[in-house]
Write a protein that holds these residues in place. Structure first.
Motif, PDB file in Angstrom:
ATOM      1  N   ALA A 161      39.148  47.328  35.283  1.00  0.00           N
ATOM      2  CA  ALA A 161      40.280  46.398  35.326  1.00  0.00           C
ATOM      3  C   ALA A 161      40.392  45.599  34.035  1.00  0.00           C
ATOM      4  CB  ALA A 161      40.143  45.460  36.524  1.00  0.00           C
ATOM      5  N   GLY A 162      39.252  45.360  33.371  1.00  0.00           N
ATOM      6  CA  GLY A 162      39.278  44.575  32.137  1.00  0.00           C
ATOM      7  C   GLY A 162      39.811  43.179  32.387  1.00  0.00           C
ATOM      8  N   ASP A 163      40.829  42.809  31.634  1.00  0.00           N
ATOM      9  CA  ASP A 163      41.430  41.484  31.790  1.00  0.00           C
ATOM     10  C   ASP A 163      42.538  41.475  32.839  1.00  0.00           C
ATOM     11  OD1 ASP A 163      39.799  40.448  29.803  1.00  0.00           O
ATOM     12  OD2 ASP A 163      41.228  40.954  28.216  1.00  0.00           O
ATOM     13  N   GLY A 164      42.810  42.620  33.433  1.00  0.00           N
ATOM     14  CA  GLY A 164      43.879  42.711  34.430  1.00  0.00           C
ATOM     15  C   GLY A 164      43.346  42.589  35.844  1.00  0.00           C
ATOM     16  N   ASP A 165      44.206  42.897  36.802  1.00  0.00           N
ATOM     17  CA  ASP A 165      43.802  42.805  38.203  1.00  0.00           C
ATOM     18  C   ASP A 165      44.066  44.106  38.954  1.00  0.00           C
ATOM     19  OD1 ASP A 165      46.540  42.845  38.340  1.00  0.00           O
ATOM     20  OD2 ASP A 165      46.755  40.968  39.449  1.00  0.00           O
ATOM     21  N   ALA A 166      44.307  45.202  38.221  1.00  0.00           N
ATOM     22  CA  ALA A 166      44.588  46.479  38.874  1.00  0.00           C
ATOM     23  C   ALA A 166      43.948  47.618  38.093  1.00  0.00           C
ATOM     24  CB  ALA A 166      46.088  46.707  39.007  1.00  0.00           C
ATOM     25  N   VAL A 167      43.572  48.660  38.827  1.00  0.00           N
ATOM     26  CA  VAL A 167      42.959  49.847  38.240  1.00  0.00           C
ATOM     27  C   VAL A 167      43.753  51.061  38.692  1.00  0.00           C
ATOM     28  CG1 VAL A 167      40.876  51.246  38.055  1.00  0.00           C
ATOM     29  CG2 VAL A 167      40.691  48.753  38.315  1.00  0.00           C
ATOM     30  N   ARG A 204      45.861  53.767  42.943  1.00  0.00           N
ATOM     31  CA  ARG A 204      45.793  52.409  42.387  1.00  0.00           C
ATOM     32  C   ARG A 204      44.972  51.502  43.302  1.00  0.00           C
ATOM     33  NH1 ARG A 204      48.951  49.963  38.555  1.00  0.00           N
ATOM     34  NH2 ARG A 204      49.135  47.692  38.599  1.00  0.00           N
ATOM     35  N   THR A 206      44.128  47.382  43.554  1.00  0.00           N
ATOM     36  CA  THR A 206      44.432  46.048  43.038  1.00  0.00           C
ATOM     37  C   THR A 206      43.360  45.076  43.496  1.00  0.00           C
ATOM     38  OG1 THR A 206      46.812  46.502  43.124  1.00  0.00           O
ATOM     39  CG2 THR A 206      46.132  44.193  42.977  1.00  0.00           C
TER      40      THR A 206
END
Length: 220
Positions: A161-167, A204, A206
């Motif tokens: 996910a890194g700095d995000g909130d989804a993969v 996906r 989240t």
């Protein structure tokens, strides 16, 4: 072609001018599209690739068809499996695929053999990278053998996910990443969803509660 790419690899800084000239003059910069199968079992390596841009995924498939990601080669790195096969004159036992578009320096086998035999700095560069990756592989083995899957899954979700909130990833791809079966991943993600940590849709995952996932990831 200039020798600018050598500065991308600190271990090559100590090369003598004559060795640098051979390395630059007889190597080539190649580009490989995303998704390309770069090598596979039964093939003999003809070049050592030093990655300038992109990432290569190295993975192995069991007789039962189960896959596991051994490691990734990123920009500024070389492939330890290729190094091992070139040193031992063995064929590949795993596969390498371009995870992204890749740009790399291709060092021919004959140049590799020559420089390993006569250049101490080049030999040190090769074996330093080799030693680091072997350590990484032992870490992978340790994780698979001894660490709980829920913890490993939490760690991998946070990394992806890194700095995000989804993969953007399928259950099968997560299973390959963690060296287990798709059904096991599906059950574990269902448990994370039951706890309100994640939401799932096709291809996906989240992260709804990254703090809770991070707490589990740090329980190792």
């Amino acid at each position: 072609m200039t020798d600018d790419w050598i500065t991308r690899f600190p271990g090559l800084a100590a090369l003598s001018p004559d060795v640098r000239d051979v390395l630059v003059g007889q190597s080539a910069i190649v580009e490989v599209p995303k998704g390309t199968r770069i090598f596979g079992p039964g093939q003999s390596p003809e070049h050592l690739l030093l990655l300038l841009d992109g990432a290569v995924r190295v993975h192995q498939t069991s007789e039962q068809g189960r896959e596991i990601v051994l490691y990734r080669v990123n920009a500024g790195e070389s492939c330890v499996l290729t190094t091992a096969c070139m040193l031992a004159y063995e064929d590949y036992s795993a596969e390498g695929h371009a995870d992204t578009d890749v740009r790399a320096v291709a060092i021919p086998r004959v140049v590799f053999d020559d420089l390993v035999s006569r250049s101490v700095p080049f030999r040190n560069f090769v074996f330093a990278a080799y030693a680091q990756r072997i350590t990484d592989l032992f870490h992978v083995i340790e994780e698979i053998a001894f660490q709980r899957l829920d913890i490993r899954l939490a760690q991998r979700l946070l990394t992806l996910a890194g700095d995000g909130d989804a993969v953007a990833i399928t259950h099968q791809d997560l299973a390959v990443e963690l060296g287990t079966a798709r059904e096991v991943i599906s059950r574990q993600l269902a448990e994370f969803q039951r706890r309100g940590w994640v939401a799932q849709s096709r291809g996906r995952v989240t992260l709804l509660d990254p703090d809770a996932i991070a707490g589990l990831a740090q329980a190792a």
